[in-house]
Design a protein around this motif. Sequence first.
Motif, short mmCIF file in Angstrom:
data_model
loop_
_atom_site.label_atom_id
_atom_site.label_comp_id
_atom_site.label_asym_id
_atom_site.label_seq_id
_atom_site.Cartn_x
_atom_site.Cartn_y
_atom_site.Cartn_z
N PHE A 64 -14.85 -12.81 -6.04
CA PHE A 64 -14.74 -11.47 -5.01
C PHE A 64 -14.69 -10.20 -5.71
O PHE A 64 -13.89 -10.03 -6.92
N PHE A 65 -15.47 -9.28 -5.07
CA PHE A 65 -15.38 -7.87 -5.78
C PHE A 65 -13.91 -7.14 -5.74
O PHE A 65 -13.37 -7.83 -4.90
N ARG A 66 -13.93 -6.35 -6.46
CA ARG A 66 -12.57 -5.32 -6.62
C ARG A 66 -12.92 -3.89 -6.70
O ARG A 66 -13.62 -3.83 -7.50
N GLY B 177 -5.53 -8.30 -8.42
CA GLY B 177 -6.61 -7.34 -7.97
C GLY B 177 -6.91 -7.09 -6.79
O GLY B 177 -7.42 -6.16 -6.39
N ASN B 178 -6.45 -8.02 -5.62
CA ASN B 178 -6.98 -7.75 -4.54
C ASN B 178 -5.78 -7.43 -3.62
O ASN B 178 -5.78 -7.55 -2.29
N GLY B 179 -4.55 -7.00 -4.20
CA GLY B 179 -3.50 -6.26 -3.25
C GLY B 179 -1.96 -7.12 -3.25
O GLY B 179 -1.26 -6.80 -2.52
N VAL C 217 1.13 -8.06 -0.84
CA VAL C 217 0.77 -7.82 0.80
C VAL C 217 -0.22 -6.74 0.69
O VAL C 217 -0.04 -5.63 0.23
N ARG C 218 -1.36 -7.11 1.42
CA ARG C 218 -2.33 -5.98 1.95
C ARG C 218 -2.57 -5.79 3.25
O ARG C 218 -2.60 -6.82 3.85
N LEU C 219 -3.31 -4.84 3.60
CA LEU C 219 -3.83 -4.57 5.10
C LEU C 219 -4.98 -5.31 5.26
O LEU C 219 -5.83 -5.18 4.49
N GLY D 22 -14.07 -1.47 3.50
CA GLY D 22 -13.09 -1.95 2.54
C GLY D 22 -11.97 -0.87 2.40
O GLY D 22 -10.89 -1.09 2.20
N ILE D 23 -12.42 0.31 2.42
CA ILE D 23 -11.55 1.39 2.42
C ILE D 23 -10.16 1.29 3.14
O ILE D 23 -9.25 1.71 2.98
N ALA D 24 -10.37 0.81 4.39
CA ALA D 24 -9.25 0.66 5.33
C ALA D 24 -8.26 -0.24 5.02
O ALA D 24 -7.16 -0.22 5.41
N LYS E 274 -4.38 -2.12 -0.27
CA LYS E 274 -3.88 -3.02 -1.07
C LYS E 274 -2.53 -2.78 -1.50
O LYS E 274 -2.08 -1.59 -1.51
N TRP E 275 -1.59 -3.51 -2.03
CA TRP E 275 -0.55 -3.35 -2.74
C TRP E 275 0.43 -2.47 -1.69
O TRP E 275 1.06 -1.44 -2.17
N LEU E 276 0.54 -2.74 -0.27
CA LEU E 276 1.24 -2.18 0.62
C LEU E 276 2.73 -1.92 0.48
O LEU E 276 3.30 -3.02 0.04
#
Length: 385
Positions: free
Chosen positions: A75-77, A212-214, A217-219, A226-228, A231-233
């Motif tokens: 998965f991209f990051r 790397g994907n947050g 917890v991420r939204l 992607g921008i919305a 990550k790392w909320l």
Amino acid sequence: MKSSQITRRELLMQASTGLVGWALLKSPLLSYAFPRRTGEVLVPFLDQPPRPPASQANLLDWNYLDSWITPNDKFFRVSHYNMPEVSVADWKLEIVGMVESPLTLTLSDIKERQRQSVISTLECAGNHGFPTFTGAIGTARWSGTALAPILKEAGILEGGIEVVFFGSDEGEEEVRKIKMLQNFARSLSVADAMRPENLLCYEMNGVPLPKGNGFPVRLIIPGWYGIANVKWLKRIEVRDTRYMGRFMARDYVTIREENRDGKSVWMETSVGQAQIKSLAAKVTRVGEKYRIYGAAWGRPIKLVEVRLDNGPWLKATFDLTQEAEHAWKIWHYDWGNPSAGEHTVVSRAVDVHGNIQPRMDDPAITGKRTYWESNGQVVRRIQIN
Ligand SMILES: Nc1nc2c(c(=O)[nH]1)N[C@H]1C(S)=C(S)[C@@H](COP(=O)(O)O)O[C@H]1N2
Ligand SMILES: [Mo]
């Protein structure tokens, strides 16, 4: 060409059907592999940029797209600041601002809430904005808890119009000579934030979110670029004015020159909802029978058509065994036995409202002066021997 010949450009693909059948029983993730033909051989597109090292965004190489769900290690990051080290023991999520009762949630508080999952495609709005940046896309099963009930529980006060999501990563920003340390942040209108499919997500394809994907917890905002998907909320803040941070108002802003009755009108818009898009991903052959595989995403897709060289638009067939509202649709087109030489392959998606993915020379694309939201039809090149 003789069907037994395998040229240097062609690479033998790993799986015979027997192997796939066996793997289906062994691994739930492999069952997301899409249907293949026995003995398929890859005929790679000539224009696929080489895969950069995983440390640089871990981009998808479309020639090897073989599953509906993208495994986590493929998965991209994309991260604009640092990659924060978050310790679960210290981590908490604050819901503050114009709310009746501010909340502070730990990871176990969030995990105790009702679990909700969505299979959705995440694409960076910059994908296809540069010739070498074409693989910033993937599809995963995201699990967590719904955002809306938490906002309801906090109680958005009258006058609260905007929900701002802050990550733990930070960088220095400068505006009008004012330097400031900022967290990555994005906002949604209250109406957009309340959509029932939005998640506070802590799992990706059945395991805790990778760092790397947050992590933790991420939204996840299905159907948005992607921008919305912050990550790392760490903080959610309800405000009574529009939020104007870098990634809403200065960066990830599309600048477009539009022609209105012969006059130029310039528009600057914040990147948000995903746009209709499709791509011919890869070509395989079994003997002399060539097949084109692709994907379509961004909006609810009704139809995908394929155009070979400068011929008519031809209807592609969807893989209907694996479908989800916000996930890419995998399609294929049986090409038959094309003549030797170089060919072009292009696809276009049509959404359920009849909107067609624009051509690259459509004013919607040519008027764009920024590279975000590059959803034009991508012409692929391939050599048949
Ligand atoms: N906190 C934070 N969230 C972020 C970003 C970031 O830099 N910081 N990048 C965004 C962008 S531009 C994209 S495309 C997606 C990428 O998600 P991924 O890295 O999990 O693929 O995350 C988004 N969320
Ligand atoms: Mo992005």
